[in-house]
Design a protein around this motif. Sequence first.
Motif, PDB file in Angstrom:
ATOM      1  N   MET A   1       8.278   2.349   6.857  1.00  0.00           N
ATOM      2  CA  MET A   1       8.718   2.324   8.298  1.00  0.00           C
ATOM      3  C   MET A   1       9.500   3.516   8.587  1.00  0.00           C
ATOM      4  O   MET A   1       9.894   3.823   7.317  1.00  0.00           O
ATOM      5  CB  MET A   1       9.545   1.452   8.296  1.00  0.00           C
ATOM      6  CG  MET A   1       8.959  -0.581   8.706  1.00  0.00           C
ATOM      7  SD  MET A   1       8.726  -0.458  11.006  1.00  0.00           S
ATOM      8  CE  MET A   1       7.113   0.061  10.599  1.00  0.00           C
ATOM      9  N   GLY A   2       9.755   4.429   8.774  1.00  0.00           N
ATOM     10  CA  GLY A   2      10.793   4.839   9.243  1.00  0.00           C
ATOM     11  C   GLY A   2      11.785   4.997   8.689  1.00  0.00           C
ATOM     12  O   GLY A   2      12.693   4.389   8.460  1.00  0.00           O
ATOM     13  N   VAL A   3      12.731   6.486   8.326  1.00  0.00           N
ATOM     14  CA  VAL A   3      13.533   6.160   7.529  1.00  0.00           C
ATOM     15  C   VAL A   3      15.340   7.432   8.841  1.00  0.00           C
ATOM     16  O   VAL A   3      14.193   8.078   9.101  1.00  0.00           O
ATOM     17  CB  VAL A   3      13.136   7.395   6.836  1.00  0.00           C
ATOM     18  CG1 VAL A   3      14.569   7.455   5.695  1.00  0.00           C
ATOM     19  CG2 VAL A   3      13.140   6.501   5.411  1.00  0.00           C
TER      20      VAL A   3
ATOM     21  N   HIS B   1      10.185  10.704  11.636  1.00  0.00           N
ATOM     22  CA  HIS B   1       8.914  10.083  11.182  1.00  0.00           C
ATOM     23  C   HIS B   1       8.417   8.855  11.836  1.00  0.00           C
ATOM     24  O   HIS B   1       9.016   7.729  10.678  1.00  0.00           O
ATOM     25  CB  HIS B   1       8.698  10.663   9.487  1.00  0.00           C
ATOM     26  CG  HIS B   1       7.054  10.294   9.203  1.00  0.00           C
ATOM     27  ND1 HIS B   1       7.389   8.788   8.444  1.00  0.00           N
ATOM     28  CD2 HIS B   1       5.758   9.502   9.895  1.00  0.00           C
ATOM     29  CE1 HIS B   1       6.498   8.515   8.261  1.00  0.00           C
ATOM     30  NE2 HIS B   1       5.488   8.966   9.304  1.00  0.00           N
TER      31      HIS B   1
ATOM     32  N   ILE C   1       2.998   6.360  11.119  1.00  0.00           N
ATOM     33  CA  ILE C   1       1.518   6.917  11.072  1.00  0.00           C
ATOM     34  C   ILE C   1       0.429   6.736  11.361  1.00  0.00           C
ATOM     35  O   ILE C   1       0.046   5.331  10.213  1.00  0.00           O
ATOM     36  CB  ILE C   1       1.511   8.088  10.480  1.00  0.00           C
ATOM     37  CG1 ILE C   1       3.040   8.925   9.964  1.00  0.00           C
ATOM     38  CG2 ILE C   1       0.452   8.548  10.213  1.00  0.00           C
ATOM     39  CD1 ILE C   1       2.168  10.081   9.160  1.00  0.00           C
TER      40      ILE C   1
END
Lengths: 362, 555, 240
Positions: free
Chosen positions: C1-3, C132, C135
């Motif tokens: 997962m995103g940060v 980010h 994806i």
Amino acid sequence: MGLSIWQSMQQKGYSRRDFLQFCSAAAIVAGLKETGVAQVVSAFEKKEKPAVVWLHFQECTCCSESFIRASHPIVADALLDVLSLNYTETLMAASGFQAEKSLNDTIRDHKGKYIVLVEGAVPTGADGVYCMIGGKTAESILQTVAADAAAVVAWGSCASNGCVQAAKPNPTGATPIHKLVNKPVINVPGCPPIADVMMAVVTHLLVLGQLPALDSLGRPKEFYGRRVHDTCYRRPNYDAGLFVESFDDENARKGYCLYKMGCRGPVTYNACSVVKWNEGTSYPIQSGHGCIGCSEEGFWDNGPFYQHLPSFPGFGIESTADTIGTVVGVATLAGVAAHAVVTNVRKQKVIAEVHSEEHKEQ
Amino acid sequence: MARVVVDPVTRIEGHLRIEAVVENGVITDAYSAGTMVRGLEKILIGRDPRDAWAITERVCGVCTGIHALASVRAVEDALGIAVPPTAELIRNIMTGVLNVQDHVVHFYHLHALDWVDIISALKADPKKAAELASSYSKWDKNTASYFSAVQDKIKAFAASGLGIFANGYWGHPAYKLPPEVNLIGVAHYLDALEWQKEIVKVHAVFGGKNPHPNYLVGGVPCSINTDEVSAINSERLNLVARLIAQADEFINEVYIPDLLTIASFYKDWANYGGGLKNYLAYGEYPTRGYGQPESFKYARGAVLNRDLSTVHPVNPRDTQEIKEYIAHSWYSYEGGDNTGLHPWAGETKLNYTGPKPPFETLAGYEKYSFLKTPRWKENPMEVGPLARIIVSYAAGHADVKELVGQTLGKLNVPVGALFSTLGRTAARGIDAQLAMTWLKEFFGQLMERVKIHEVSTFNGERWEPKSWPADAEGVGLAEAPRGALAHYIKIHNGKIDNYQLVVPTTWNGSPRDVKLQRSAFEESLIGTPVAKLEEPVEILRTIHSFDPCLACSVH
Amino acid sequence: MGVDIGAHDTLPEASEHPVEYRRVYVWELPVRVYHWINAVALVTLCITGYLIGAPIRAFYAAEAYQQYWFGWVRFIHFFAAFVYLFNFAARIYWGFVGNKYAKWRSFFPLKPSQRQEMVDVFKADVLQVKLHGPISTGHNSVAGFIYFLTFLAFVAQSITGFALYSSMSTSWLPRMFVWIVPLMGGEFGVRFWHHLFLWFFVSFIIVHVYLAFYHDYIEGRGTISSIVGGWKFERENRDK
Ligand code: HEM
Ligand code: HEM
Ligand code: NFV
Ligand code: SF4
Ligand code: SF4
Ligand code: F3S
Ligand SMILES: [Mg+2]
């Protein structure tokens, strides 16, 4: 009472040969082939002059005015020989009580056999008080007269689609005829319709004794099957990309295409560019002005007339789809550019982030 | 006392109701009501001023084009646009043609049946009719065989039911013409019907169609180019020349002779129908640009109390001169229904307060019409051909004076006879003759300009709304067939902010004003005898002499 | 997962942790062919369409019989319209038979995880608050949904386009659209909407092309080349 058209012509001393000639002229008007003439003759020989009633509501009377401009047949002959026009407020001798009598007698004596021609829209706002004749509302008169009619013709854009009084905000609730009566209505739109088209519709009904073929909007295909643009004599200029850029410029004087002056020919179904106006004298485009689309529903609200596309209300002056589109396009570009700049400024960080993310997950 | 109601009044444009109070066979009071409204003044708001001509043109298809002219003039006035002289000439030609055609149709098809008894024509001797007609006209159709063919036509027609002539007041004692004159009238009724469609071809040449030819802010839409097939070229000009020549013949050999002949049998009608004593005209046919009224063929001004020695100047911009009242009309004003508003500040808020239809009478209702009531310096004014002839006569326009003198001489009546039903009808004939004369003159001048290639027909300097001021106001005037016509426009940010029309029949046919002064229709009926209450042909004669147009008057 | 960006103030060295990539065949040949035919057709339609609406002042010296350029512009528009329509039809078919990245369901945010992804992508791509987002190997759910809207716009534009074309054609395909015209208040209305949609496509193309490069740049997975060659590059362990 009534004489057949043939009898009435005999009385006037026309020979049968004259009569046949008249019939073939009428047949040509009605768009018949030579072989259809026999049919026309028998129709004329058998029939009494059909009773016709012309109602006037919210109108400017230009439809009546147009009708009397007919040239084949001329209106005097039509009135005296082809039909029995028992009621029309514009021309009838009787007024007031006597006029109402003419109307009532026709409805009574020709029940189911008379033809109703309607000029004008019917206001339905405020219980119909915006058009009253003899103390009665237009709507009540229309209902009474249409109930026993053999056919109903809606003359002009007013009766067929509401026309100018139905333009926004339609202050009186002007309504076209077909929305009010429960029977098929022949719509003959145009502001006004072309005289000879009107006459041809009448002859088509009376000579053939049948409704002309209609399109999905109730218009006779005979005259409303093609766009003004399809048969416009300036069309080669359109295809060549030769356009008038301003009234009376060099191009206007050469008769180039009026598309860029807002011509609605490409979106308008009417016979102007073929039948033309006033016995073939001209039509709007031939005299240098674009078509304003006067036979199309809602054409008044498709303005400004000198623009190819309408303005957007609420976007200031002259906001067409293209100005708005350009604004949206430029804003998008600007947004994208800003985004790209931000991305680049933070490039290192961004890329590192992505990679660090991947490390972590690994 | 009896109340005579005529509704519908036919052989006019639109929906008019007349209620007259008759006492001892004479009208003592009258109410004129317009019973159809469309709200066009509201529809105009928010639209492009350059489109207004097309919308206002649809006010009326009978005086077609004149509203378009008043409208483009209003916009040009607001934006300071000067029209090229060639365009001005073409506009004049359009206006002249309209007047000529409209007057002929009015005389034969709308008015004649008040004087001409169709049934009596069946008794006429065609030979005598031909002799009579040839005695005063060179029209080559005036032959015995022609008249007898017409008579046969009408006989057959009568036998098959009378169609549009059914239930007329035929045989009424008020009909005074000998059968031969009736026959001539009927024959020319048919001829006029055929002819009127010809002259309007001039509109088709310059405006693309008739009814409702095209106009243009800044000029006229047609270009002139004698090297090009799809512009106004020599073929088109030849057509116009021929149509004008034909019209000239018809006016001078048919219309005017018939008018004078018929009038000579009805001279008693010079005593009835005079009505108001005030006349208003805006003037028409500019010869040096619309900004210079002193150059107009017809003068601008007002005549009060039939005093021909003074022409009062008229300033349509002065907010104290022209005002519209609604004290007896189905509208309401923000500032109260008894106020009068100058058209720039005009309001159009519908407010019907009459009886619920179906109804028998409007008697007893404070408000009784959809017409507003215009006043000039608080005076009720008559407008129309009579008014413009009187104003120009009083202003000393030589050509007008001469023709009026000639016509009165032929009828052998004094100038005072003009102030009557008969005078109004005669004035329309004079107006048509003058229009015809000037039409020829304008056409000649147009040809001169074509010769020297001065053919610009459009001034586009202020075409783009970008070139307009944020706020502008203008007034466009015209002499419509039925009289003084004014369009008032206010423009805000390129859009119409307010648009008000003050129309000839609004002046003439309106209900009384706040001071209970009657307008022209109502006033002119006072004193008119009515022989048979159930066949009030006399009411029609006087009302028709105004050539009412109700679609115009209410809009 | 995103940060969250704020959580990282020091950047780790990429080389410290070598990543292994694997090639994933994402866009099958039909999808790629479709994509580029579609791109060319749409650009052509936009340019010719704009010219039809606002013809440029060109070639005025000539007489009408000497040239036909406006006719050609229209011809190209109509030609491109047919190409575009049948190409689109092929893509609709491929949405049923193609691989999972091409399947229709990838265009709808039906699953809660997809909807969560939309929020994340929005934060990452637009607001850049999450640097980010997730994806996806195929298109992410925002892109998928936008493509879905675009497909709807394709349908709308085809309908109005063919409705307009119906009045100048006698062939069966355009004639099937005749009834649209009165529904939209006459040809004026149809034309108006047809014209307005032009600007939707223009905006879409700008954003879409930009984002393709953006993702390629940021993610370094060969996004751009994928629509040419079909392959994307994914970390070994990651293939949703
Ligand atoms: C999908 C992308 C398309 C775009 C961006 C597009 C754009 C345009 C534009 C801007 C116009 C000018 C409208 C005006 O201002 O009057 C136009 C006209 C037109 N388009 Fe399209 N169009 C597209 C697809 C189609 C399709 C699929 C057809 C189907 C045949 C079509 C048929 C037409 C027709 C018939 C005209 C009118 C041409 C004329 O009357 O000369 N278009 N298009
Ligand atoms: C100019 C008009 C273009 C249009 C109308 C267009 C349209 C589309 C559409 C509809 C898709 C979805 C494909 C599908 O799943 O069937 C797509 C995907 C894609 N397009 Fe385009 N495209 C255009 C130009 C380009 C260009 C110039 C590039 C790159 C240089 C590009 C790169 C991509 C990529 C990489 C995808 C894959 C989508 C993803 O990963 O989300 N496109 N495009
Ligand atoms: N009243 C009036 Fe008109 C005229 N003449 C308008 O200006 O008729 Ni229709
Ligand atoms: S359709 Fe036009 S021409 Fe006919 S009455 Fe209505 S406004 Fe007049
Ligand atoms: S003038 Fe109007 S109708 Fe004629 S070709 Fe040009 S756009 Fe079409
Ligand atoms: S404006 Fe009307 S008259 Fe014909 S050319 Fe256009 S349909
Ligand atoms: Mg008014």
